[in-house]
Design a protein around this motif. Structure first.
Motif, PDB file in Angstrom:
ATOM      1  N   TYR A 148      39.299  -1.972 -25.126  1.00  0.00           N
ATOM      2  CA  TYR A 148      37.889  -2.028 -25.499  1.00  0.00           C
ATOM      3  C   TYR A 148      37.053  -0.923 -24.870  1.00  0.00           C
ATOM      4  O   TYR A 148      36.183  -0.342 -25.529  1.00  0.00           O
ATOM      5  CB  TYR A 148      37.303  -3.396 -25.116  1.00  0.00           C
ATOM      6  CG  TYR A 148      37.773  -4.527 -26.002  1.00  0.00           C
ATOM      7  CD1 TYR A 148      38.526  -4.294 -27.146  1.00  0.00           C
ATOM      8  CD2 TYR A 148      37.457  -5.848 -25.687  1.00  0.00           C
ATOM      9  CE1 TYR A 148      38.953  -5.334 -27.954  1.00  0.00           C
ATOM     10  CE2 TYR A 148      37.877  -6.900 -26.485  1.00  0.00           C
ATOM     11  CZ  TYR A 148      38.628  -6.637 -27.614  1.00  0.00           C
ATOM     12  OH  TYR A 148      39.049  -7.677 -28.414  1.00  0.00           O
ATOM     13  N   ASP A 149      37.314  -0.586 -23.612  1.00  0.00           N
ATOM     14  CA  ASP A 149      36.494   0.443 -22.978  1.00  0.00           C
ATOM     15  C   ASP A 149      36.717   1.801 -23.641  1.00  0.00           C
ATOM     16  O   ASP A 149      35.771   2.573 -23.851  1.00  0.00           O
ATOM     17  CB  ASP A 149      36.776   0.517 -21.478  1.00  0.00           C
ATOM     18  CG  ASP A 149      38.240   0.784 -21.160  1.00  0.00           C
ATOM     19  OD1 ASP A 149      39.110   0.563 -22.034  1.00  0.00           O
ATOM     20  OD2 ASP A 149      38.527   1.228 -20.028  1.00  0.00           O
ATOM     21  N   LEU A 152      35.019   1.800 -27.191  1.00  0.00           N
ATOM     22  CA  LEU A 152      33.577   2.037 -27.127  1.00  0.00           C
ATOM     23  C   LEU A 152      33.272   3.497 -26.821  1.00  0.00           C
ATOM     24  O   LEU A 152      32.326   4.076 -27.363  1.00  0.00           O
ATOM     25  CB  LEU A 152      32.950   1.128 -26.071  1.00  0.00           C
ATOM     26  CG  LEU A 152      32.952  -0.375 -26.397  1.00  0.00           C
ATOM     27  CD1 LEU A 152      32.471  -1.177 -25.200  1.00  0.00           C
ATOM     28  CD2 LEU A 152      32.086  -0.662 -27.610  1.00  0.00           C
ATOM     29  N   LYS A 153      34.089   4.096 -25.970  1.00  0.00           N
ATOM     30  CA  LYS A 153      33.905   5.511 -25.642  1.00  0.00           C
ATOM     31  C   LYS A 153      34.158   6.377 -26.872  1.00  0.00           C
ATOM     32  O   LYS A 153      33.421   7.343 -27.131  1.00  0.00           O
ATOM     33  CB  LYS A 153      34.850   5.908 -24.508  1.00  0.00           C
ATOM     34  CG  LYS A 153      34.646   7.324 -23.995  1.00  0.00           C
ATOM     35  CD  LYS A 153      35.554   7.611 -22.807  1.00  0.00           C
ATOM     36  CE  LYS A 153      35.332   9.037 -22.289  1.00  0.00           C
ATOM     37  NZ  LYS A 153      36.204   9.345 -21.126  1.00  0.00           N
ATOM     38  N   ILE A 157      29.489   4.471 -27.959  1.00  0.00           N
ATOM     39  CA  ILE A 157      28.599   3.310 -27.820  1.00  0.00           C
ATOM     40  C   ILE A 157      28.340   3.082 -26.331  1.00  0.00           C
ATOM     41  O   ILE A 157      29.280   2.902 -25.563  1.00  0.00           O
ATOM     42  CB  ILE A 157      29.235   2.066 -28.465  1.00  0.00           C
ATOM     43  CG1 ILE A 157      29.301   2.251 -29.992  1.00  0.00           C
ATOM     44  CG2 ILE A 157      28.445   0.815 -28.115  1.00  0.00           C
ATOM     45  CD1 ILE A 157      29.978   1.105 -30.711  1.00  0.00           C
ATOM     46  N   TYR A 159      27.755   0.825 -24.176  1.00  0.00           N
ATOM     47  CA  TYR A 159      27.883  -0.516 -23.592  1.00  0.00           C
ATOM     48  C   TYR A 159      29.282  -0.650 -23.013  1.00  0.00           C
ATOM     49  O   TYR A 159      30.209   0.047 -23.412  1.00  0.00           O
ATOM     50  CB  TYR A 159      27.648  -1.612 -24.641  1.00  0.00           C
ATOM     51  CG  TYR A 159      26.211  -1.721 -25.111  1.00  0.00           C
ATOM     52  CD1 TYR A 159      25.302  -2.522 -24.431  1.00  0.00           C
ATOM     53  CD2 TYR A 159      25.759  -1.014 -26.233  1.00  0.00           C
ATOM     54  CE1 TYR A 159      23.976  -2.629 -24.851  1.00  0.00           C
ATOM     55  CE2 TYR A 159      24.453  -1.114 -26.663  1.00  0.00           C
ATOM     56  CZ  TYR A 159      23.562  -1.920 -25.971  1.00  0.00           C
ATOM     57  OH  TYR A 159      22.258  -2.013 -26.381  1.00  0.00           O
ATOM     58  N   THR A 160      29.435  -1.604 -22.102  1.00  0.00           N
ATOM     59  CA  THR A 160      30.738  -1.783 -21.450  1.00  0.00           C
ATOM     60  C   THR A 160      31.568  -2.888 -22.100  1.00  0.00           C
ATOM     61  O   THR A 160      32.737  -3.051 -21.777  1.00  0.00           O
ATOM     62  CB  THR A 160      30.546  -2.134 -19.962  1.00  0.00           C
ATOM     63  OG1 THR A 160      29.752  -3.319 -19.852  1.00  0.00           O
ATOM     64  CG2 THR A 160      29.854  -0.985 -19.240  1.00  0.00           C
ATOM     65  N   HIS A 161      30.951  -3.673 -22.999  1.00  0.00           N
ATOM     66  CA  HIS A 161      31.654  -4.773 -23.661  1.00  0.00           C
ATOM     67  C   HIS A 161      31.244  -4.793 -25.136  1.00  0.00           C
ATOM     68  O   HIS A 161      30.056  -4.674 -25.447  1.00  0.00           O
ATOM     69  CB  HIS A 161      31.301  -6.101 -22.986  1.00  0.00           C
ATOM     70  CG  HIS A 161      32.225  -7.222 -23.324  1.00  0.00           C
ATOM     71  ND1 HIS A 161      32.217  -7.854 -24.540  1.00  0.00           N
ATOM     72  CD2 HIS A 161      33.196  -7.835 -22.592  1.00  0.00           C
ATOM     73  CE1 HIS A 161      33.138  -8.816 -24.552  1.00  0.00           C
ATOM     74  NE2 HIS A 161      33.754  -8.810 -23.376  1.00  0.00           N
ATOM     75  N   PRO A 162      32.190  -4.923 -26.066  1.00  0.00           N
ATOM     76  CA  PRO A 162      31.851  -4.787 -27.489  1.00  0.00           C
ATOM     77  C   PRO A 162      31.285  -6.031 -28.147  1.00  0.00           C
ATOM     78  O   PRO A 162      30.751  -5.951 -29.253  1.00  0.00           O
ATOM     79  CB  PRO A 162      33.200  -4.438 -28.121  1.00  0.00           C
ATOM     80  CG  PRO A 162      34.202  -5.144 -27.256  1.00  0.00           C
ATOM     81  CD  PRO A 162      33.647  -5.046 -25.855  1.00  0.00           C
ATOM     82  N   LEU A 165      27.956  -6.577 -30.714  1.00  0.00           N
ATOM     83  CA  LEU A 165      27.331  -5.306 -31.079  1.00  0.00           C
ATOM     84  C   LEU A 165      27.490  -4.933 -32.547  1.00  0.00           C
ATOM     85  O   LEU A 165      26.934  -3.925 -32.986  1.00  0.00           O
ATOM     86  CB  LEU A 165      27.920  -4.169 -30.227  1.00  0.00           C
ATOM     87  CG  LEU A 165      27.788  -4.300 -28.704  1.00  0.00           C
ATOM     88  CD1 LEU A 165      28.456  -3.106 -28.018  1.00  0.00           C
ATOM     89  CD2 LEU A 165      26.325  -4.424 -28.291  1.00  0.00           C
ATOM     90  N   TYR A 187      27.939  -1.275 -36.159  1.00  0.00           N
ATOM     91  CA  TYR A 187      27.181  -1.146 -34.903  1.00  0.00           C
ATOM     92  C   TYR A 187      25.758  -0.670 -35.185  1.00  0.00           C
ATOM     93  O   TYR A 187      24.780  -1.228 -34.657  1.00  0.00           O
ATOM     94  CB  TYR A 187      27.890  -0.172 -33.978  1.00  0.00           C
ATOM     95  CG  TYR A 187      27.070   0.252 -32.781  1.00  0.00           C
ATOM     96  CD1 TYR A 187      26.803  -0.629 -31.737  1.00  0.00           C
ATOM     97  CD2 TYR A 187      26.536   1.542 -32.707  1.00  0.00           C
ATOM     98  CE1 TYR A 187      26.038  -0.247 -30.652  1.00  0.00           C
ATOM     99  CE2 TYR A 187      25.773   1.938 -31.629  1.00  0.00           C
ATOM    100  CZ  TYR A 187      25.525   1.038 -30.599  1.00  0.00           C
ATOM    101  OH  TYR A 187      24.749   1.419 -29.519  1.00  0.00           O
TER     102      TYR A 187
END
Length: 344
Positions: A148-149, A152-153, A157, A159-162, A165, A187
């Motif tokens: 997940y991290d 998102l990168k 995005i 945020y640290t948690h999806p 979103l 998103y």
């Protein structure tokens, strides 16, 4: 005598031939009426959308109820013994004079789809969304496999948690669209809905940031599927936050249990602290617990102005809202009566 026997035999042969001819005509009529007549559309062409999980049997029954086809049992037998495959999700183009049989056969191959229909159900989790994208043969896989991290990168995005979103809805994408572009679209839609709702929020809502509102929207989404109750549930939780009362909502406990959840919550589960257990902690959990709809986001930022602090299911659909613990306890007993009556 022999001549008479021959005549009788000839009559029987003729009768049998007439019966066979009549049967052949009947079979041909049924086959034409069911399989080979034109699929009913409006205009020269029409798009036919098939959802994930739709079945041939359900589609055929629906078309029969709408009087668009005849002899549904023939179509079901044709699907079972001739087509043999299941419906494939997507959006298909049906043209004028295309036979019912041809349309049914077309729906068994996703390659025939003009567009890919992706259904993101409100209240489901990001994990469920990713699993759906992974299983979709018409989606190009680019980021779904990433942790997940890293995902998102890759989507840029911040945020640290999806969780929460991505906007739930029914979407149509071109065949072969990448999971990356699909997720970015969802998103951006969610952030737009959240930003607009935040700008138009009611006064004195107990949320410091749009993200806190998104967290609450996900809880409200999980607590009721009755649209008319969204603002009432929102009001209960907003008032609890304002007076420092714990939210005590089961969906947060379930989310905190993760894969350990087996469909039941025990008293021990309610007492076991996790970052998401709102029975053991004050305030909001650290992230959303599901994908909230725009309706839930709007309700979060426009809670009702009643005095209810409690609610419990009625057992008949919807909830009973109460202002005092005594009223709530009576509503709980009524709910338990309904459960016992249903079991009996």
């Amino acid at each position: 005598m022999p001549s008479t026997a021959k005549k009788k035999s000839s009559h029987w042969v003729k009768a049998i031939l007439v019966m066979l001819l009549g049967l052949s005509v009947l079979i041909a009529t049924v086959l034409w009426a069911s399989l080979f007549k034109a699929y009913p559309i409006t205009g020269n062409k029409q798009m036919l959308a098939i959802n994930q999980g739709d079945t041939y049997s359900g589609l055929i029954d629906r078309l029969a109820q709408e009087d668009k086809i005849s002899f549904p049992i023939v179509l079901k037998l044709y699907q079972k013994f001739v087509i043999g495959e299941s419906l494939k999700a997507g959006v298909y183009e049906v043209t004028e004079q295309m036979s019912v049989a041809k349309v049914l056969s077309m729906l068994a191959d996703a390659k025939n789809a003009q567009m890919n229909r992706i259904l993101v159900i409100e209240g489901t989790t990001f994990k469920q969304l990713i699993e759906r994208l992974k299983k979709d043969a018409l989606v190009k896989q680019e980021v779904s496999h990433l942790p997940y991290d890293q995902l998102l990168k890759a989507l840029n995005i911040p945020y640290t948690h999806p969780e929460g979103l991505f906007a739930p809805n029914t979407y149509f994408f071109a065949k072969g669209e990448s999971d990356k572009n699909i997720l970015l679209d969802l998103y951006q839609r969610q952030m737009k809905a959240l930003d607009e709702a935040w700008q138009n929020r009611a006064e004195d809502v107990p949320y410091k940031t749009p993200y806190e509102a998104l967290i609450m929207a996900s809880i409200i989404e999980k607590e009721t599927n009755v649209d008319s109750e969204l603002e009432q549930v929102s009001g209960v939780f907003a008032r609890r936050l304002k007076i420092g009362m714990r939210l005590q909502t089961d969906p947060t406990v379930i989310y905190g249990m993760g894969d350990q959840y087996d469909g039941n919550i025990t008293r021990q589960n309610l007492r076991t602290p996790t970052p998401y257990n709102t029975y053991t902690m004050h305030g909001l959990p650290p992230t959303p617990i599901a994908l909230p709809s725009q309706k839930a986001i709007e309700a979060t930022l426009h809670p009702d102005d009643a005095d209810a602090l409690y609610f419990v299911a009625t057992g008949k659909g919807g909830h009973t809202f109460s202002a005092t613990l005594a009223e709530h306890n009576r509503a709980v007993q009524e709910y338990l009566k309904v459960l016992r009556a249903n079991k009996e």
